[in-house]
Design a protein around this motif. Structure first.
Motif, PDB file in Angstrom:
ATOM      1  N   VAL A  33     -28.760 168.552  62.268  1.00 44.52           N
ATOM      2  CA  VAL A  33     -29.939 168.207  63.064  1.00 44.52           C
ATOM      3  C   VAL A  33     -30.133 166.701  63.095  1.00 44.52           C
ATOM      4  N   ALA A  34     -29.987 166.059  61.955  1.00 51.31           N
ATOM      5  CA  ALA A  34     -30.181 164.612  61.888  1.00 51.31           C
ATOM      6  C   ALA A  34     -29.163 163.879  62.753  1.00 51.31           C
ATOM      7  N   LEU A  40     -30.344 160.363  70.348  1.00 51.06           N
ATOM      8  CA  LEU A  40     -31.485 159.996  71.178  1.00 51.06           C
ATOM      9  C   LEU A  40     -32.135 158.718  70.650  1.00 51.06           C
ATOM     10  N   PRO A  41     -32.759 157.921  71.520  1.00 50.93           N
ATOM     11  CA  PRO A  41     -33.540 156.776  71.045  1.00 50.93           C
ATOM     12  C   PRO A  41     -34.646 157.247  70.092  1.00 50.93           C
ATOM     13  N   ASP A  42     -35.062 156.397  69.202  1.00 50.71           N
ATOM     14  CA  ASP A  42     -36.045 156.773  68.183  1.00 50.71           C
ATOM     15  C   ASP A  42     -37.323 157.336  68.798  1.00 50.71           C
ATOM     16  N   ALA A  43     -37.786 156.724  69.879  1.00 48.11           N
ATOM     17  CA  ALA A  43     -39.048 157.177  70.480  1.00 48.11           C
ATOM     18  C   ALA A  43     -38.921 158.610  70.986  1.00 48.11           C
ATOM     19  N   THR A  56     -32.454 173.137  69.270  1.00 50.19           N
ATOM     20  CA  THR A  56     -31.743 174.416  69.282  1.00 50.19           C
ATOM     21  C   THR A  56     -30.246 174.164  69.115  1.00 50.19           C
ATOM     22  N   LEU A  57     -29.500 175.239  68.922  1.00 50.21           N
ATOM     23  CA  LEU A  57     -28.056 175.115  68.774  1.00 50.21           C
ATOM     24  C   LEU A  57     -27.431 174.499  70.021  1.00 50.21           C
ATOM     25  N   PRO A  64     -24.418 165.211  71.635  1.00 54.08           N
ATOM     26  CA  PRO A  64     -23.300 164.288  71.379  1.00 54.08           C
ATOM     27  C   PRO A  64     -22.254 164.309  72.490  1.00 54.08           C
ATOM     28  N   ALA A  65     -21.992 165.495  73.062  1.00 52.44           N
ATOM     29  CA  ALA A  65     -20.993 165.584  74.123  1.00 52.44           C
ATOM     30  C   ALA A  65     -21.433 164.815  75.363  1.00 52.44           C
TER      31      ALA A  65
END
Length: 851
Positions: A33-34, A40-43, A56-57, A64-65
């Protein structure tokens, strides 16, 4: 000159080398999850965790893809977070690297999905706060000219649209310039597009968009039910490109009950069936807060909604109907009310099947089987919305044949089987439309256009000769090169083709699209006065229905009774009424069961007959254990198979059973084959043709899955040897071609291909088509075209479509080739057997005999 035109057409085209197939890679190891959130950007990551807790899965695999820049297909069940899986990485890039102009396209088959996407993106960016939020807008056929001009002057960063509107944007020089900066395109509901001409249209548009952007375009596809995934991925990305597939299986359990409502008079006394249907639906309504009821036709949806409203007058405002013939404002209001939980019951045809955001639905009722496993899962997935929600559904059937179909469909769904996608094989009418659209934006060398077209998955096997025939037609020439039609293309002097003129371009743009439907007439509700300017749009009815109306006639639309007052300005003007009313009949194609599902139904019948030979108890135990049927359903199927065995038999795979019944004016024959309806349609056409040619005998036919009904005029009987001669494989192709040569099916299909291929315009000069009246293309234009050029590309496309889809001639021919090694058993019966009387769409045998 002729010589100049022909030299341009002969520009060399690479046809011998096939484009490489797409490389499809399945992603199976999700990151933590991390790790997924770090994409994604932190915001955005912090906002997502606050709102949704954890990805979700599908999101963990997809983010990442997508961030890596490759093409991605995401297949996950309804409620699995597919939209955010596709959109959040794009939003992240737009926030991190602010860009001017259009950067992302979202394409969906329904305008409602387009609206949902825009609404959700705007809400998400509003929650994120801060300056520089990406802008998002809608462009569909409903978008006003004023809004389109604003979008052109100040393009949004994200634009949500439909395949048809995308094709229009690509054909306009001004909007083409705005599309050059697009970096992402998200295609929603891939499975709903890929197998149709809309899919071929979209595939060509995506290739043109990729060419326009210099192949910088990243494609992301979304689907809830799709098989095989590799074929869907190839459709999405085209030939020669790699695609990563995120596949999350639907492991949610579902509760699905199947109950029969059949009776002996179900076909004769329709009101009797409707009463039983409403009684059973009532029992579901009182148990649930919100119930979604699916029917297979708009007319039945109107009838059920009106019946429920009359029964529950105190809750009439909480009962609604939703289908594609209702006005857009009416559909949107129902969708909003449904999402808010303000509706008790909603009756829909197919318009709420796809992933429209409708909030929480407690249960789904399906009136009649849905016609396939994917349709069943889509409709069932409307309940228990969410990654962990349990789905609840009830299928109500009218006949034993429907009950049998529902049982097999549900069992296939539990087994995880889905109908396979089948991409259309290079539809040339769609290609002609896109060649014209390409010529509106630029001048093209034929070989360059051919290369681009061949990259689209449906056209990966396109033949050079077919490509040239399309160009010949668009240059106004017959197959032999002689002048014929007004030219829509011209040569620019450098061997490139371009549009004939800007006037031609303006005319053709108004006619883009592959959805060919019958002419419709708007329905507008008058207020307390007869002021037409204050009227409210309710929906549309088919023009042929409107033509039959007389002032004072009443009909249902939008779940309420309306009285026809007058007609004018392309609309029917109506008032609300009361009393007995009936819904309009909208013309629509009959859904056909997938051939593999028909084979499963046939295997079910054979197995049920074998279990019945061991006794009714053995059959009951098998139906309970394997198909989870309730006692009433088990009892009906046992009775159905028992009656069939008493009067005739259930044929096995090595037997062709022919049941014959004598009538005063002829003989009715029921041929029980293992074939799906399209193959039986081909068989019926050839049999009636051979009877007329070889025996001088008039015959009529009806076909259904597993059944061909023939009504032979005259008293002369056919024995087993006679049937074998009639069913010979010899000269099959020639006889099928002769039988279909003047068939109405080919004429209807030609009208559709001529419209899609821009020979016959839907809106010439901006108005509705008036030339020749209704069915002019089928009645007159077809004969004129065939007389002028029997090899005309759109005519041959129509004939190919009919032979490959409407009539599955190859499947029927394969069956006839096996027939010499099989037993043909002829049985004379006093009346039609249960299996011959209760086909899925076929009328009862007694009605056929009276025809």
């Amino acid at each position: 000159t002729d010589a100049g035109v022909r030299s341009g057409v002969s520009d060399p085209v690479e046809s011998s080398t096939s484009f490489p197939t797409s490389d499809v890679r399945f992603l199976s190891r999700p990151p933590s999850v991390a790790t997924a959130l770090r994409v994604l950007p932190d915001a955005i990551a912090q906002w997502f965790v606050r709102r949704y807790n954890a990805p979700t899965l599908a999101q963990r695999l997809a983010w990442p893809a997508i961030d890596a820049g490759g093409h991605v297909l995401i297949c996950a069940p309804t409620g699995g977070g597919k939209t955010l899986a596709a959109i959040l990485p794009i939003l992240g890039r737009l926030l991190a690297e602010p860009a001017v102009g259009l950067c992302c396209l979202y394409v969906a088959p329904l305008k409602a999905l387009v609206r949902d996407l825009v609404k959700n993106v705007r809400r998400s960016t509003r929650d994120l706060g801060g300056a520089g939020r990406p802008t998002v807008a809608i462009r569909t056929g409903d978008t006003t000219q004023a809004v389109r001009r604003r979008q052109l002057a100040n393009p949004p960063q994200m634009l949500a649209t439909t395949p048809e509107s995308l094709a229009v944007l690509l054909s306009q020089p001004s909007s083409r310039e705005r599309l050059r900066g697009v970096r992402w395109v998200v295609v929603d509901e891939v499975h709903a597009l890929a197998s149709s001409r809309r899919g071929a249209d979209l595939a060509l548009s995506l290739e043109r968009l990729a060419d326009l952007t210099g192949e910088r375009l990243q494609r992301i596809g979304l689907s809830a039910t799709c098989s095989p995934l590799a074929e869907a991925a190839r459709f999405l990305v085209g030939a020669g490109r790699a695609c990563s597939v995120v596949s999350v299986p639907d492991r949610r359990e579902f509760d699905l009950a199947i109950e029969p409502l059949s009776a002996d008079d179900a076909f004769v006394q329709r009101g009797s069936f409707l009463k039983r249907l409403l009684d059973r639906i009532d029992r579901e309504l009182v148990r649930q807060r919100t119930t979604l009821i699916f029917t297979n036709t708009r007319a039945l949806a109107e009838r059920v909604a009106w019946g429920l409203a009359r029964r529950h007058s105190q809750r009439r405002g909480a009962i609604a109907v939703h289908h594609s013939s209702l006005a857009a404002a009416v559909r949107r209001r129902v969708e909003r009310q449904l999402k808010r939980g303000a509706l008790w019951a909603v009756v829909s045809s197919a318009s709420l099947e796809l992933g429209i955001d409708i909030g929480q639905v407690d249960g789904v009722v399906l009136v009649h089987p849905p016609g396939g496993v994917i349709r069943l899962l889509q409709r069932l997935g409307r309940s228990g919305h969410g990654p962990s929600g349990r789905r609840h559904g009830l299928v109500l059937t009218a006949t034993p044949a429907e009950l049998l179909e529902a049982a097999v469909t549900a069992a296939a769904a539990r087994d995880g089987w889905l109908e396979a996608l089948c991409l259309p094989a290079q539809p040339l009418d769609v290609l002609c439309q896109h060649l014209l659209a390409m010529a509106m934006g630029d001048a093209w060398l034929p070989r360059e256009a051919f290369r681009l077209v061949r990259r689209a998955a449906p056209y990966r096997l396109l033949d050079e000769a077919d490509f040239r025939r399309c160009l010949d037609y668009l240059f106004g020439r017959r197959t032999d090169g002689s002048a014929w039609l007004p030219a829509r293309l011209r040569w620019d002097g450098e061997g490139r083709f371009t549009i004939a003129s800007e006037a031609v371009a303006r005319l053709l743009r108004r006619n883009f699209g592959t959805i060919v439907s019958d002419p419709t007439c708007g329905v507008r509700l008058l207020g307390n006065t007869d002021d037409q300017d204050r009227s409210t749009p309710v929906g549309t009815v088919d023009e042929c229905f409107a033509d039959r109306l007389q002032p004072g006639d009443r009909f249902l639309l939008g779940g309420r009774p309306l009285e026809y007052r007058r007609r004018g300005a392309g609309a029917l003007w109506v008032r609300e009424a009361c009393g007995v009313v009936a819904p309009p009949r909208w013309e629509s194609p009959v859904w056909r069961l997938p051939p593999e599902l028909v084979r499963r139904i046939y295997a079910f019948r054979v197995a049920a007959a074998e279990w019945l030979r061991e006794g009714p108890t053995a059959l009951a135990e098998w139906l309970n254990a394997e198909y989870h049927l309730t006692s009433p359903a088990v009892d009906e199927l046992i009775d159905f198979f028992s009656r069939q065995e008493q009067v005739s038999e259930v044929p096995g795979p090595e037997t062709l059973l022919i049941e014959q019944v004598r009538h005063e004016s002829g003989i009715e024959a029921a041929l029980h084959t293992p074939l799906p309806r399209a193959a039986n349609e081909a068989l019926a056409q050839v049999l009636t043709w051979r009877l007329r040619r070889d025996h001088g005998r008039a015959a009529e036919s009806l076909a259904d899955d597993l059944l061909v009904l023939l009504y032979l005029r005259g008293r002369e009987e056919l024995d087993g040897a006679g049937w074998r001669r009639l069913l010979a494989k010899h000269d099959w192709d020639a006889d099928l071609a002769a039988a279909l040569r003047d068939s109405w099916s080919v004429r209807e299909r030609f009208a559709e291909t001529a419209t899609t291929g821009m020979m016959l315009l839907r809106r010439p000069l901006g108005g509705p088509r008036k030339v020749g009246g209704r069915d002019w293309a089928q009645r007159r234009l077809f004969d004129q075209v065939r007389a002028a050029d029997s090899q005309f590309v759109l005519l041959q496309q129509a004939e190919r479509d009919v032979r490959q889809t409407t009539y599955a001639g190859d499947s029927a021919a394969d069956y006839l080739a096996r027939l010499p090694g099989m037993t043909i058993r002829c049985r004379w019966l006093a009346e039609a057997s249960p299996m011959a009387s209760l086909g899925r769409y076929v009328r009862p045998a007694a009605a056929l005999a009276l025809a």
